[in-house]
Design a protein around this motif. Structure first.
Motif, PDB file in Angstrom:
ATOM      1  N   ARG A   1      29.108 -16.859  -8.912  1.00  0.00           N
ATOM      2  CA  ARG A   1      28.566 -15.510  -9.125  1.00  0.00           C
ATOM      3  C   ARG A   1      29.484 -14.440  -8.537  1.00  0.00           C
ATOM      4  N   ALA A   2      30.006 -14.670  -7.340  1.00  0.00           N
ATOM      5  CA  ALA A   2      30.917 -13.709  -6.718  1.00  0.00           C
ATOM      6  C   ALA A   2      32.201 -13.579  -7.534  1.00  0.00           C
ATOM      7  N   SER A   3      32.657 -14.688  -8.104  1.00  0.00           N
ATOM      8  CA  SER A   3      33.866 -14.647  -8.937  1.00  0.00           C
ATOM      9  C   SER A   3      33.622 -13.834 -10.198  1.00  0.00           C
ATOM     10  N   PHE A   4      32.489 -14.041 -10.864  1.00  0.00           N
ATOM     11  CA  PHE A   4      32.189 -13.259 -12.060  1.00  0.00           C
ATOM     12  C   PHE A   4      32.016 -11.772 -11.726  1.00  0.00           C
ATOM     13  N   ARG A   5      31.396 -11.457 -10.592  1.00  0.00           N
ATOM     14  CA  ARG A   5      31.279 -10.045 -10.209  1.00  0.00           C
ATOM     15  C   ARG A   5      32.665  -9.440  -9.959  1.00  0.00           C
ATOM     16  N   ALA A   6      33.563 -10.205  -9.312  1.00  0.00           N
ATOM     17  CA  ALA A   6      34.923  -9.725  -9.067  1.00  0.00           C
ATOM     18  C   ALA A   6      35.673  -9.532 -10.385  1.00  0.00           C
ATOM     19  N   ILE A   7      35.485 -10.436 -11.323  1.00  0.00           N
ATOM     20  CA  ILE A   7      36.112 -10.286 -12.642  1.00  0.00           C
ATOM     21  C   ILE A   7      35.577  -9.039 -13.319  1.00  0.00           C
ATOM     22  N   GLY A   8      34.286  -8.785 -13.182  1.00  0.00           N
ATOM     23  CA  GLY A   8      33.714  -7.557 -13.738  1.00  0.00           C
ATOM     24  C   GLY A   8      34.368  -6.313 -13.170  1.00  0.00           C
ATOM     25  N   GLU A   9      34.686  -6.329 -11.879  1.00  0.00           N
ATOM     26  CA  GLU A   9      35.364  -5.188 -11.251  1.00  0.00           C
ATOM     27  C   GLU A   9      36.784  -5.026 -11.800  1.00  0.00           C
ATOM     28  N   VAL A  10      37.486  -6.127 -11.983  1.00  0.00           N
ATOM     29  CA  VAL A  10      38.829  -6.059 -12.570  1.00  0.00           C
ATOM     30  C   VAL A  10      38.738  -5.516 -13.992  1.00  0.00           C
TER      31      VAL A  10
ATOM     32  N   LYS B   1      36.566  -3.445 -15.156  1.00  0.00           N
ATOM     33  CA  LYS B   1      36.362  -1.992 -15.061  1.00  0.00           C
ATOM     34  C   LYS B   1      37.696  -1.286 -14.842  1.00  0.00           C
ATOM     35  N   GLN B   2      38.552  -1.853 -13.974  1.00  0.00           N
ATOM     36  CA  GLN B   2      39.859  -1.259 -13.714  1.00  0.00           C
ATOM     37  C   GLN B   2      40.717  -1.251 -14.977  1.00  0.00           C
ATOM     38  N   CYS B   3      40.486  -2.227 -15.847  1.00  0.00           N
ATOM     39  CA  CYS B   3      41.223  -2.323 -17.112  1.00  0.00           C
ATOM     40  C   CYS B   3      40.617  -1.407 -18.181  1.00  0.00           C
ATOM     41  N   GLY B   4      39.482  -0.800 -17.878  1.00  0.00           N
ATOM     42  CA  GLY B   4      38.801   0.029 -18.867  1.00  0.00           C
ATOM     43  C   GLY B   4      37.867  -0.778 -19.756  1.00  0.00           C
ATOM     44  N   GLY B   5      37.418  -1.922 -19.280  1.00  0.00           N
ATOM     45  CA  GLY B   5      36.556  -2.775 -20.091  1.00  0.00           C
ATOM     46  C   GLY B   5      35.374  -3.296 -19.297  1.00  0.00           C
ATOM     47  N   LYS B   6      34.787  -4.369 -19.815  1.00  0.00           N
ATOM     48  CA  LYS B   6      33.631  -4.996 -19.201  1.00  0.00           C
ATOM     49  C   LYS B   6      33.696  -6.498 -19.450  1.00  0.00           C
ATOM     50  N   LEU B   7      32.823  -7.249 -18.799  1.00  0.00           N
ATOM     51  CA  LEU B   7      32.831  -8.706 -18.955  1.00  0.00           C
ATOM     52  C   LEU B   7      32.759  -9.127 -20.418  1.00  0.00           C
ATOM     53  N   GLU B   8      31.978  -8.417 -21.212  1.00  0.00           N
ATOM     54  CA  GLU B   8      31.799  -8.783 -22.620  1.00  0.00           C
ATOM     55  C   GLU B   8      33.097  -8.687 -23.422  1.00  0.00           C
ATOM     56  N   ASP B   9      34.131  -8.057 -22.869  1.00  0.00           N
ATOM     57  CA  ASP B   9      35.425  -7.961 -23.548  1.00  0.00           C
ATOM     58  C   ASP B   9      36.250  -9.236 -23.393  1.00  0.00           C
TER      59      ASP B   9
ATOM     60  N   ALA C   1      35.790 -20.357 -30.987  1.00  0.00           N
ATOM     61  CA  ALA C   1      36.877 -19.390 -31.181  1.00  0.00           C
ATOM     62  C   ALA C   1      36.276 -17.992 -31.300  1.00  0.00           C
ATOM     63  N   VAL C   2      37.069 -17.014 -30.916  1.00  0.00           N
ATOM     64  CA  VAL C   2      36.694 -15.616 -31.069  1.00  0.00           C
ATOM     65  C   VAL C   2      37.838 -14.932 -31.800  1.00  0.00           C
ATOM     66  N   ILE C   3      37.512 -14.274 -32.906  1.00  0.00           N
ATOM     67  CA  ILE C   3      38.523 -13.583 -33.707  1.00  0.00           C
ATOM     68  C   ILE C   3      38.408 -12.091 -33.422  1.00  0.00           C
ATOM     69  N   THR C   4      39.540 -11.460 -33.094  1.00  0.00           N
ATOM     70  CA  THR C   4      39.543 -10.024 -32.823  1.00  0.00           C
ATOM     71  C   THR C   4      40.531  -9.323 -33.752  1.00  0.00           C
ATOM     72  N   THR C   5      40.319  -8.037 -33.897  1.00  0.00           N
ATOM     73  CA  THR C   5      41.215  -7.197 -34.691  1.00  0.00           C
ATOM     74  C   THR C   5      41.586  -5.991 -33.839  1.00  0.00           C
ATOM     75  N   GLY C   6      42.881  -5.741 -33.671  1.00  0.00           N
ATOM     76  CA  GLY C   6      43.329  -4.581 -32.911  1.00  0.00           C
ATOM     77  C   GLY C   6      43.033  -4.731 -31.431  1.00  0.00           C
ATOM     78  N   GLY C   7      43.142  -3.629 -30.708  1.00  0.00           N
ATOM     79  CA  GLY C   7      42.822  -3.611 -29.291  1.00  0.00           C
ATOM     80  C   GLY C   7      43.988  -3.996 -28.404  1.00  0.00           C
ATOM     81  N   ARG C   8      43.797  -3.724 -27.130  1.00  0.00           N
ATOM     82  CA  ARG C   8      44.767  -4.092 -26.097  1.00  0.00           C
ATOM     83  C   ARG C   8      44.281  -5.365 -25.422  1.00  0.00           C
ATOM     84  N   GLN C   9      45.210  -6.160 -24.943  1.00  0.00           N
ATOM     85  CA  GLN C   9      44.841  -7.399 -24.266  1.00  0.00           C
ATOM     86  C   GLN C   9      45.010  -7.242 -22.768  1.00  0.00           C
ATOM     87  N   ALA C  10      44.088  -7.850 -22.025  1.00  0.00           N
ATOM     88  CA  ALA C  10      44.192  -7.916 -20.565  1.00  0.00           C
ATOM     89  C   ALA C  10      44.196  -9.394 -20.186  1.00  0.00           C
TER      90      ALA C  10
END
Length: 131
Positions: A54-63, A65-73, A20-29
């Protein structure tokens, strides 16, 4: 964005996911499913599971970025694979993209995808910083 990754058991850590990952605040994508059968250079990836992941993860990384985030989000993902024998390989590749704390995850074997050449599809939810 404050996050708490719950410590997984040995199996969960080996498989590169948190229970599980617990978050506080923020916007969801909420990301649509991503599966790639062609890479960024237009090369066909039919029959190449590793390259599709690998291509799928790179594409997710691009999405992300468009959301204002990164894979680690990404806090959770649902992964669909065509062949159960690719499950271990998927987790090894995921470690390349999430070398530290890993999102929560489910791995599901399916009978087929919308495009017959697809071998994997990844859907994710991310929590981005507050605006």
């Amino acid at each position: 964005m404050p996050r708490e990754y719950l410590q997984g058991n040995t199996r969960q850590e080996e498989r590169a996911f948190s229970p599980a990952v617990i978050t506080t605040g923020g916007r969801q994508a909420w990301l649509a499913g991503v599966g790639r059968t062609v890479d960024e250079d237009g090369n066909q990836l039919h029959g190449d599971f590793d390259a599709q992941v690998r291509a799928s993860f790179r594409a997710i990384g691009e999405v992300m970025k468009q959301c204002g985030g990164k894979l680690e989000d990404i806090v959770t993902m649902t992964v669909f694979i065509l062949d159960v024998r690719h499950g271990d390989r998927f987790t090894e590749i995921r470690k390349e993209f999430f070398p530290g704390d890993a999102p929560a995850s489910a791995l599901i074997t399916v009978k087929g995808f919308a495009r017959p050449e697809m071998m994997v599809e990844i859907q994710a939810i991310a929590v981005l910083g507050d605006e």
